[in-house]
Write an enzyme that holds these catalytic residues in place. Structure first.
Site: not given
Ligand code: 6PG
Length: 465
Positions: A133, A188, A191-192, A195
């Site tokens: 990222s 990940k 994470h997105n 986000e």
């Protein structure tokens, strides 16, 4: 001559920036991109970029690229996630040998990563899936890295991955071994998802304020949120965006209101359904992007119903508190999903370490994330910590205030709404699920538990007698 220590496959924006980052560490590097159609340009652009790097070699011949790498070969694949990666495996496998390591640095689906690990393992090749990222700048100057797969293989590349990563406040690399299998890409993906909701909350704040406030005033409000402990990369870029003008006009006003997505937010939301967690904020953010894409339909309907936003004031101090609470709930939902998948797959993911590698380099870095490092050292969930329960609870009335203002103004703020609904639902001892159980039992004899009997004992009623 097999003299390069490392290979980068794919010279798009992320690939070429990470290649330069690796070369900066004094690593002899081979890079590859096919020279087909417009991709030929990538090779030319990269050749111009690396003039001062004598330790980077460029190849458009795959065999020569692989032969240029010392063994065991270590190749970082930086291409678009999906089918293309499987195509690369097909052409690469026959050229590799036992012990070689491939790292997939794209946003691959974690189940694809697991499948590819199985496939390559049967050829004695190790496959590491690594979430990366930080966008273009992160790739060049230090991203946050989330690698997973075989620990033995990871240990052979850990020094390199750590050397190219961002550093946390103590100078440690924002890179950690996440676990076996596809855990790195899973992390990940979440994470997105976090986000997506962080971005949507900021978009909702912008929507709430833009009728009665100038962009400079909204920027000022966001600065105040920063000073209120809400500093984050996404907040900073939002302030920059609000200030950016072109020919005297705000660029923001010229941007079409249709949000794109590459799929990780929807994968994350589906994972919540798969592992039985409640990621309503992530899902709300994904659905908002989908709804934004129905531009023509929205324009038509808005004319038909003559929709108008009511012009009402928003209590800025309440909004600031609502934002704090919603962000904590978003982070709670994200980490809870990681925990659920970690138990499901026995990944043993360290949540504190995950928060630590998300404090720099990545898109969701923030002051709040720094607080999560300590919290997850002793707790498995944000909702197990009295301090944070009290903190969110102290903002309940402000969340309510903002939601009722939004309803009066007819402004849709689904991410704030999801945060509030989650909190009032989770802090209620009784919910109407007794009726759901009765309905299930009525039409399907699905049985129910009783409050006056032991848990695990199931009852059925003949409802129509
Ligand atoms: C990052 C970003 C990056 C990216 C995704 C999400 O961590 O660097 O999350 O991976 O922005 O492409 O993109 P979409 O918004 O297009 O789904």
């Amino acid at each position: 001559m097999s003299s390069s220590q490392f290979g980068v496959f794919g010279l798009g924006v992320m690939g070429r920036n990470i290649a330069l980052n690796i070369a900066d560490q004094g690593v002899k590097l081979s890079t590859y991109n096919r020279a087909i159609g417009p991709e030929k340009e990538l090779l030319d652009q990269f050749a111009q970029l690396i003039e001062e790097h004598h330790d980077i070699h460029i190849y458009d011949d795959l065999q020569a690229f692989v032969a240029s790498l010392s063994r065991p070969r270590k190749i970082l694949i930086m291409i678009k996630a999906g089918q293309a990666i499987d195509e690369v495996i097909k052409v690469l496998l026959p050229l590799l040998e036992t012990g070689d390591i491939i790292i997939d640095g794209g946003n691959s689906h974690y189940k694809d990563t697991q499948r590819r690990q199985e496939l390559t393992k049967s050829h004695d090749i190790q496959w590491i899936g690594s979430g990366i990222s930080g966008g273009e700048k992160g790739a060049r100057r230090g991203p946050s890295m989330m690698p997973s797969g075989s620990r033995v293989a990871y240990d052979q590349i850990s020094l390199l991955l750590e050397s190219i990563s961002a550093q946390d406040a103590s100078g440690n690399a924002c890179c950690t071994y996440i676990g076996e299998g596809g855990s790195g890409h899973f992390v990940k993906m979440i994470h997105n998802g976090i986000e997506y909701a962080e971005m949507q909350l900021l978009a909702e704040i912008y929507d709430l304020l833009k009728t009665n406030h100038s962009y400079a005033e909204i920027g000022q409000f966001l600065e105040e949120c920063k000073a209120y402990g809400q500093s984050s990369y996404l907040l900073d870029i939002t302030i920059d965006i609000l200030n950016k003008k072109e020919g005297g006009h705000h660029i923001l006003d010229m941007i079409l209101d249709r949000a794109g997505n590459k799929g990780t937010g929807s994968w994350g939301s589906k994972a919540a359904l798969d592992y039985g967690t409640t990621n309503t904020m992530m899902a709300a953010a994904v659905f908002c992007r989908y709804m934004s894409s129905y531009k023509e339909e929205r324009v038509r309907l808005s004319a038909e119903v003559n929709a108008k936003r009511q012009d009402i004031g928003i209590d800025l101090s309440a909004l600031k508190n609502a934002y704090v609470a919603a962000r904590w709930i978003n982070h709670h939902q994200g980490f809870a999903l990681i925990k659920a998948a970690s138990s499901h797959y026995n990944w043993d993911i360290n949540l504190s370490e995950t928060a630590r590698i998300w404090t720099n380099g990545c898109i969701i870095r923030s002051d709040l994330m720094t607080k999560c490092i300590e919290l997850f050292k002793t707790k498995d969930s944000i909702l197990d910590d009295d301090h944070f329960i009290k903190l969110i609870e102290s903002k309940r009335s402000d969340l309510k205030n903002i939601l009722s203002s939004a309803i009066k103004a007819e402004i849709s703020i689904p991410c704030f709404q999801a945060a509030f609904d989650y909190w009032i639902h989770m802090t209620r001892a009784s919910v109407p699920a007794n009726l759901i159980q009765a309905q299930r039992d009525y039409f399907g004899a699905h049985t129910y538990e009783r409050i006056d009997a032991d848990r695990g004992k199931f009852f059925h009623t003949q409802w129509q007698e």
